[in-house]
Design a protein around this motif. Structure first.
Motif, PDB file in Angstrom:
ATOM      1  N   UNK A  49       0.842  -1.199   0.000  1.00  0.00           N
ATOM      2  CA  UNK A  49       0.000   0.000   0.000  1.00  0.00           C
ATOM      3  C   UNK A  49       0.874   1.245   0.000  1.00  0.00           C
ATOM      4  N   UNK A  50       0.450   2.240  -0.769  1.00  0.00           N
ATOM      5  CA  UNK A  50       1.094   3.553  -0.720  1.00  0.00           C
ATOM      6  C   UNK A  50       0.386   4.324   0.384  1.00  0.00           C
ATOM      7  N   UNK A  51       1.028   4.421   1.543  1.00  0.00           N
ATOM      8  CA  UNK A  51       0.390   5.057   2.702  1.00  0.00           C
ATOM      9  C   UNK A  51       0.169   6.548   2.497  1.00  0.00           C
ATOM     10  N   UNK A  64      -2.787  11.832 -12.672  1.00  0.00           N
ATOM     11  CA  UNK A  64      -1.670  11.739 -11.736  1.00  0.00           C
ATOM     12  C   UNK A  64      -1.767  10.483 -10.864  1.00  0.00           C
ATOM     13  N   UNK A  65      -2.990  10.083 -10.513  1.00  0.00           N
ATOM     14  CA  UNK A  65      -3.188   8.855  -9.734  1.00  0.00           C
ATOM     15  C   UNK A  65      -2.662   7.645 -10.498  1.00  0.00           C
ATOM     16  N   UNK A  66      -2.980   7.579 -11.777  1.00  0.00           N
ATOM     17  CA  UNK A  66      -2.558   6.431 -12.578  1.00  0.00           C
ATOM     18  C   UNK A  66      -1.066   6.460 -12.879  1.00  0.00           C
ATOM     19  N   UNK A  67      -0.519   7.635 -13.039  1.00  0.00           N
ATOM     20  CA  UNK A  67       0.929   7.746 -13.246  1.00  0.00           C
ATOM     21  C   UNK A  67       1.662   7.282 -11.997  1.00  0.00           C
ATOM     22  N   UNK A  68       1.176   7.695 -10.837  1.00  0.00           N
ATOM     23  CA  UNK A  68       1.759   7.272  -9.559  1.00  0.00           C
ATOM     24  C   UNK A  68       1.666   5.751  -9.416  1.00  0.00           C
ATOM     25  N   UNK A  69       0.503   5.197  -9.759  1.00  0.00           N
ATOM     26  CA  UNK A  69       0.285   3.756  -9.681  1.00  0.00           C
ATOM     27  C   UNK A  69       1.233   3.000 -10.609  1.00  0.00           C
ATOM     28  N   UNK A  70       1.338   3.425 -11.859  1.00  0.00           N
ATOM     29  CA  UNK A  70       2.212   2.740 -12.815  1.00  0.00           C
ATOM     30  C   UNK A  70       3.678   2.888 -12.438  1.00  0.00           C
ATOM     31  N   UNK A  71       4.031   4.028 -11.875  1.00  0.00           N
ATOM     32  CA  UNK A  71       5.399   4.214 -11.398  1.00  0.00           C
ATOM     33  C   UNK A  71       5.727   3.189 -10.331  1.00  0.00           C
ATOM     34  N   UNK A 100       0.691  -8.028  -9.387  1.00  0.00           N
ATOM     35  CA  UNK A 100      -0.625  -7.708  -9.933  1.00  0.00           C
ATOM     36  C   UNK A 100      -0.956  -6.259  -9.590  1.00  0.00           C
ATOM     37  N   UNK A 101      -1.259  -5.481 -10.608  1.00  0.00           N
ATOM     38  CA  UNK A 101      -1.654  -4.090 -10.416  1.00  0.00           C
ATOM     39  C   UNK A 101      -3.154  -4.094 -10.143  1.00  0.00           C
ATOM     40  N   UNK A 102      -3.504  -4.141  -8.854  1.00  0.00           N
ATOM     41  CA  UNK A 102      -4.893  -4.400  -8.484  1.00  0.00           C
ATOM     42  C   UNK A 102      -5.711  -3.144  -8.211  1.00  0.00           C
ATOM     43  N   UNK A 103      -5.180  -2.226  -7.452  1.00  0.00           N
ATOM     44  CA  UNK A 103      -5.887  -0.982  -7.136  1.00  0.00           C
ATOM     45  C   UNK A 103      -4.945   0.187  -7.386  1.00  0.00           C
ATOM     46  N   UNK A 104      -5.498   1.362  -7.500  1.00  0.00           N
ATOM     47  CA  UNK A 104      -4.688   2.524  -7.841  1.00  0.00           C
ATOM     48  C   UNK A 104      -3.660   2.852  -6.745  1.00  0.00           C
ATOM     49  N   UNK A 105      -3.952   2.506  -5.493  1.00  0.00           N
ATOM     50  CA  UNK A 105      -3.031   2.796  -4.398  1.00  0.00           C
ATOM     51  C   UNK A 105      -2.429   1.526  -3.801  1.00  0.00           C
ATOM     52  N   UNK A 106      -2.491   0.412  -4.559  1.00  0.00           N
ATOM     53  CA  UNK A 106      -2.046  -0.864  -3.995  1.00  0.00           C
ATOM     54  C   UNK A 106      -1.552  -1.803  -5.098  1.00  0.00           C
ATOM     55  N   UNK A 107      -0.430  -2.429  -4.835  1.00  0.00           N
ATOM     56  CA  UNK A 107       0.106  -3.480  -5.694  1.00  0.00           C
ATOM     57  C   UNK A 107      -0.009  -4.784  -4.907  1.00  0.00           C
ATOM     58  N   UNK A 108      -0.410  -5.851  -5.576  1.00  0.00           N
ATOM     59  CA  UNK A 108      -0.547  -7.167  -4.954  1.00  0.00           C
ATOM     60  C   UNK A 108       0.571  -8.056  -5.497  1.00  0.00           C
ATOM     61  N   UNK A 134      10.076   8.317  -2.848  1.00  0.00           N
ATOM     62  CA  UNK A 134       9.403   9.181  -1.890  1.00  0.00           C
ATOM     63  C   UNK A 134       8.057   8.617  -1.460  1.00  0.00           C
ATOM     64  N   UNK A 135       7.832   7.326  -1.698  1.00  0.00           N
ATOM     65  CA  UNK A 135       6.583   6.678  -1.317  1.00  0.00           C
ATOM     66  C   UNK A 135       6.726   6.095   0.082  1.00  0.00           C
ATOM     67  N   UNK A 136       5.714   6.323   0.904  1.00  0.00           N
ATOM     68  CA  UNK A 136       5.654   5.707   2.228  1.00  0.00           C
ATOM     69  C   UNK A 136       4.847   4.429   2.068  1.00  0.00           C
ATOM     70  N   UNK A 137       5.540   3.281   2.043  1.00  0.00           N
ATOM     71  CA  UNK A 137       4.893   2.007   1.765  1.00  0.00           C
ATOM     72  C   UNK A 137       4.657   1.212   3.041  1.00  0.00           C
ATOM     73  N   UNK A 138       3.570   0.474   3.044  1.00  0.00           N
ATOM     74  CA  UNK A 138       3.256  -0.482   4.103  1.00  0.00           C
ATOM     75  C   UNK A 138       2.896  -1.791   3.418  1.00  0.00           C
TER      76      UNK A 138
END
Length: 186
Positions: A49-51, A64-71, A100-108, A134-138
């Protein structure tokens, strides 16, 4: 064209399994999609998750959401490949996973290894995600299962484990088995 369609159908299968919306015969589907090697392997789900997702997006800009997700998706994929090939060493022998690119703010990440084997990789992923992007990941990890139609259970467990970041803090790996249901904060 056919191989591209198969890749898309494989991704749809994993989305359906994660969302508990798969209908059909899993064995026949795996055979058709060329995924028979996944049939009897134990696996677990890990969510990344991108916290600080909303902090990274300005003015609710959808693009920008999708660019962040794909990045994040591309970075996670290259990080995992690079992690296991550092200077020719094989840190996690026989590492087998699917991103798996599952949600815009989450990679599975679907792992077929032991949880203890991949936890250091996930901890390093969190550290490097902060430094490189610069992503705060959990990260949350669900239990191991063998039947692919139980994937949604491991996914829900991983999401529950990741929610521990609201109590104990972001930027760490949480494992579903570590949840203490007697704690009144949950």
């Amino acid at each position: 064209q056919l191989s591209e369609n198969k890749k898309t159908l494989q991704e749809k299968l994993f989305h359906d399994l994660l969302g508990n919306s798969f209908i059909g015969n899993i064995t026949n589907t795996l055979n058709y999609l060329g995924l028979t090697e996944l049939k009897n392997d134990d696996y677990f789900i890990s969510v990344v998750n991108i916290s600080n997702f909303m902090d990274l997006i300005q003015d609710d800009d959808e693009e920008q959401k999708y660019i962040c997700n794909l990045t994040l998706y591309n970075w996670v994929a290259s990080f995992i490949v690079g992690y296991n090939n550092v200077e020719g060493s094989n840190i996690i022998p026989d590492m087998k996973c699917r991103i798996i690119n599952y949600r815009v703010d989450q990679i599975v990440i679907l792992f077929y290894n032991d949880i203890d084997e991949v936890t250091p990789l996930l901890e390093e992923l969190i550290d490097r995600g902060a430094k490189d992007l610069g992503f705060n990941l959990t990260v949350g990890i669900g239990n191991k299962y063998q039947n692919l139609t139980d994937m949604y259970i491991s996914y829900k467990e991983a999401c529950s484990a990741a929610m521990l970041s609201c109590i104990y803090g972001k930027g760490t790996v949480y494992i579903f088995n570590d949840i203490n249901y007697e704690n009144k904060l949950y």
